[in-house]
Write a protein that holds these residues in place. Sequence first.
Motif, PDB file in Angstrom:
ATOM      1  N   PHE A   9       0.750  -1.257   0.090  1.00 27.89           N
ATOM      2  CA  PHE A   9      -0.091   0.047   0.063  1.00 27.89           C
ATOM      3  C   PHE A   9       0.861   1.315   0.052  1.00 27.89           C
ATOM      4  O   PHE A   9       1.790   1.393   0.918  1.00 27.89           O
ATOM      5  N   VAL A  10       0.559   2.140  -1.003  1.00 28.30           N
ATOM      6  CA  VAL A  10       1.376   3.509  -1.148  1.00 28.30           C
ATOM      7  C   VAL A  10       0.572   4.232  -0.686  1.00 28.30           C
ATOM      8  O   VAL A  10      -0.518   4.639  -1.401  1.00 28.30           O
ATOM      9  N   SER A  11       1.040   5.196   0.042  1.00 25.81           N
ATOM     10  CA  SER A  11      -0.003   6.572   0.728  1.00 25.81           C
ATOM     11  C   SER A  11      -0.115   7.435  -0.301  1.00 25.81           C
ATOM     12  O   SER A  11       0.924   7.407  -1.404  1.00 25.81           O
ATOM     13  N   GLY A  12      -1.196   8.051  -0.580  1.00 29.27           N
ATOM     14  CA  GLY A  12      -0.991   9.307  -1.443  1.00 29.27           C
ATOM     15  C   GLY A  12       0.212  10.183  -1.487  1.00 29.27           C
ATOM     16  O   GLY A  12       0.773  10.544  -0.429  1.00 29.27           O
ATOM     17  N   THR A  13       0.636  10.295  -2.699  1.00 32.01           N
ATOM     18  CA  THR A  13       2.102  10.797  -2.837  1.00 32.01           C
ATOM     19  C   THR A  13       2.054  11.979  -3.919  1.00 32.01           C
ATOM     20  O   THR A  13       1.637  11.854  -5.115  1.00 32.01           O
TER      21      THR A  13
ATOM     22  N   THR B  98      -9.689   5.196  -9.619  1.00 34.32           N
ATOM     23  CA  THR B  98     -10.600   6.159  -9.138  1.00 34.32           C
ATOM     24  C   THR B  98      -9.948   7.477  -9.366  1.00 34.32           C
ATOM     25  O   THR B  98      -8.933   7.602  -8.879  1.00 34.32           O
ATOM     26  N   PHE B  99     -10.830   8.576  -9.970  1.00 31.31           N
ATOM     27  CA  PHE B  99     -10.391   9.783  -9.979  1.00 31.31           C
ATOM     28  C   PHE B  99     -11.382  10.533  -9.127  1.00 31.31           C
ATOM     29  O   PHE B  99     -12.425  10.588  -9.266  1.00 31.31           O
ATOM     30  N   VAL B 100     -10.481  11.387  -8.200  1.00 36.46           N
ATOM     31  CA  VAL B 100     -11.296  12.083  -7.046  1.00 36.46           C
ATOM     32  C   VAL B 100     -10.781  13.449  -7.241  1.00 36.46           C
ATOM     33  O   VAL B 100      -9.670  13.848  -6.896  1.00 36.46           O
TER      34      VAL B 100
ATOM     35  N   VAL C  21      -6.225   8.671  -8.079  1.00 37.52           N
ATOM     36  CA  VAL C  21      -5.961   9.783  -8.214  1.00 37.52           C
ATOM     37  C   VAL C  21      -6.566  10.946  -7.534  1.00 37.52           C
ATOM     38  O   VAL C  21      -7.685  11.006  -7.940  1.00 37.52           O
ATOM     39  N   TYR C  22      -5.791  11.836  -6.880  1.00 41.34           N
ATOM     40  CA  TYR C  22      -6.608  12.827  -6.287  1.00 41.34           C
ATOM     41  C   TYR C  22      -6.143  14.141  -7.035  1.00 41.34           C
ATOM     42  O   TYR C  22      -4.832  14.402  -6.934  1.00 41.34           O
TER      43      TYR C  22
ATOM     44  N   TRP D 195      -4.596  20.834  -0.939  1.00 40.76           N
ATOM     45  CA  TRP D 195      -3.826  20.511   0.230  1.00 40.76           C
ATOM     46  C   TRP D 195      -3.103  21.690   0.608  1.00 40.76           C
ATOM     47  O   TRP D 195      -3.339  22.711   0.138  1.00 40.76           O
ATOM     48  N   PRO D 196      -2.648  21.658   1.838  1.00 36.09           N
ATOM     49  CA  PRO D 196      -1.941  22.666   2.506  1.00 36.09           C
ATOM     50  C   PRO D 196      -0.536  22.919   1.921  1.00 36.09           C
ATOM     51  O   PRO D 196       0.157  23.884   2.710  1.00 36.09           O
ATOM     52  N   MET D 197      -0.172  22.236   0.961  1.00 36.66           N
ATOM     53  CA  MET D 197       0.914  22.647   0.183  1.00 36.66           C
ATOM     54  C   MET D 197       0.727  22.821  -1.108  1.00 36.66           C
ATOM     55  O   MET D 197      -0.293  22.681  -1.604  1.00 36.66           O
ATOM     56  N   GLU D 198       1.783  23.366  -1.827  1.00 40.21           N
ATOM     57  CA  GLU D 198       1.462  23.857  -3.197  1.00 40.21           C
ATOM     58  C   GLU D 198       1.654  22.798  -4.384  1.00 40.21           C
ATOM     59  O   GLU D 198       2.669  22.486  -4.905  1.00 40.21           O
ATOM     60  N   PHE D 199       0.783  21.857  -4.501  1.00 36.16           N
ATOM     61  CA  PHE D 199       0.575  20.901  -5.493  1.00 36.16           C
ATOM     62  C   PHE D 199      -0.798  20.682  -5.926  1.00 36.16           C
ATOM     63  O   PHE D 199      -1.710  20.994  -5.217  1.00 36.16           O
ATOM     64  N   ASP D 200      -1.046  19.912  -7.154  1.00 37.02           N
ATOM     65  CA  ASP D 200      -2.248  19.764  -7.596  1.00 37.02           C
ATOM     66  C   ASP D 200      -2.660  18.510  -7.740  1.00 37.02           C
ATOM     67  O   ASP D 200      -3.771  18.179  -8.157  1.00 37.02           O
ATOM     68  N   ILE D 201      -1.806  17.298  -7.236  1.00 37.22           N
ATOM     69  CA  ILE D 201      -2.175  15.853  -7.553  1.00 37.22           C
ATOM     70  C   ILE D 201      -1.324  15.145  -6.494  1.00 37.22           C
ATOM     71  O   ILE D 201      -0.511  15.578  -5.837  1.00 37.22           O
ATOM     72  N   GLU D 202      -2.234  14.151  -5.897  1.00 38.65           N
ATOM     73  CA  GLU D 202      -1.614  13.069  -5.306  1.00 38.65           C
ATOM     74  C   GLU D 202      -2.095  11.969  -5.694  1.00 38.65           C
ATOM     75  O   GLU D 202      -3.147  11.572  -6.107  1.00 38.65           O
ATOM     76  N   ILE D 203      -1.280  10.746  -5.670  1.00 35.35           N
ATOM     77  CA  ILE D 203      -1.523   9.526  -6.202  1.00 35.35           C
ATOM     78  C   ILE D 203      -1.276   8.344  -5.196  1.00 35.35           C
ATOM     79  O   ILE D 203      -0.233   8.448  -4.466  1.00 35.35           O
ATOM     80  N   GLU D 204      -2.196   7.397  -4.801  1.00 32.45           N
ATOM     81  CA  GLU D 204      -2.024   6.316  -4.129  1.00 32.45           C
ATOM     82  C   GLU D 204      -2.251   4.881  -5.010  1.00 32.45           C
ATOM     83  O   GLU D 204      -2.953   4.908  -5.727  1.00 32.45           O
ATOM     84  N   MET D 205      -1.433   3.813  -4.382  1.00 38.22           N
ATOM     85  CA  MET D 205      -1.689   2.774  -5.167  1.00 38.22           C
ATOM     86  C   MET D 205      -1.755   1.594  -4.150  1.00 38.22           C
ATOM     87  O   MET D 205      -1.078   1.458  -3.028  1.00 38.22           O
ATOM     88  N   MET D 206      -2.033   0.454  -4.729  1.00 29.92           N
ATOM     89  CA  MET D 206      -2.199  -0.718  -3.897  1.00 29.92           C
ATOM     90  C   MET D 206      -1.704  -1.839  -5.100  1.00 29.92           C
ATOM     91  O   MET D 206      -2.310  -1.867  -6.131  1.00 29.92           O
TER      92      MET D 206
END
Length: 130
Positions: free
Chosen positions: A33-37, A109-111, A82-83, A116-127
């Motif tokens: 399991f990879v946390s949202g990155t 799933t695309f969400v 994908v967030y 976020w509280p930091m300056e980025f527009d995407i976070e990806i998690e995987m299993m």
Amino acid sequence: MKKEIIEVPVLSPLMRKLGVPCNSVTRANGFVFVSGTPPIDMVNGKIVHGDIETQTDASLNAVRLCLEAAGTSFDNVVMVRVYASNSGFYNAINRVYQRHFPDNFPSRTFVPVSGWPMEFDIEIEMMALA
């Protein structure tokens, strides 16, 4: 069932430094399991800025290194989330995503999220399979 925390160079120390209360990668019961990155430069630990395609590529590259640290790869990914901070990024994200997953697509799933509280527009998690 045994849970194992996987130490990921650059990312794990960065998360501890920032006080994020989670681990980047956990292996358990035959899965990884990879946390949202977010789009992290896995050499210097800094956020990668730029358009959504640049950020998506950086996030996917970071997740790839997380999987490799756990002894697996994109070939074994079974689920992706994908967030993104804007639903309008969907097509641009897909263009980059398909370069990393040209076939053998995992479930996904695309969400859209508000940000976020930091300056980025995407976070990806995987299993993935271990």
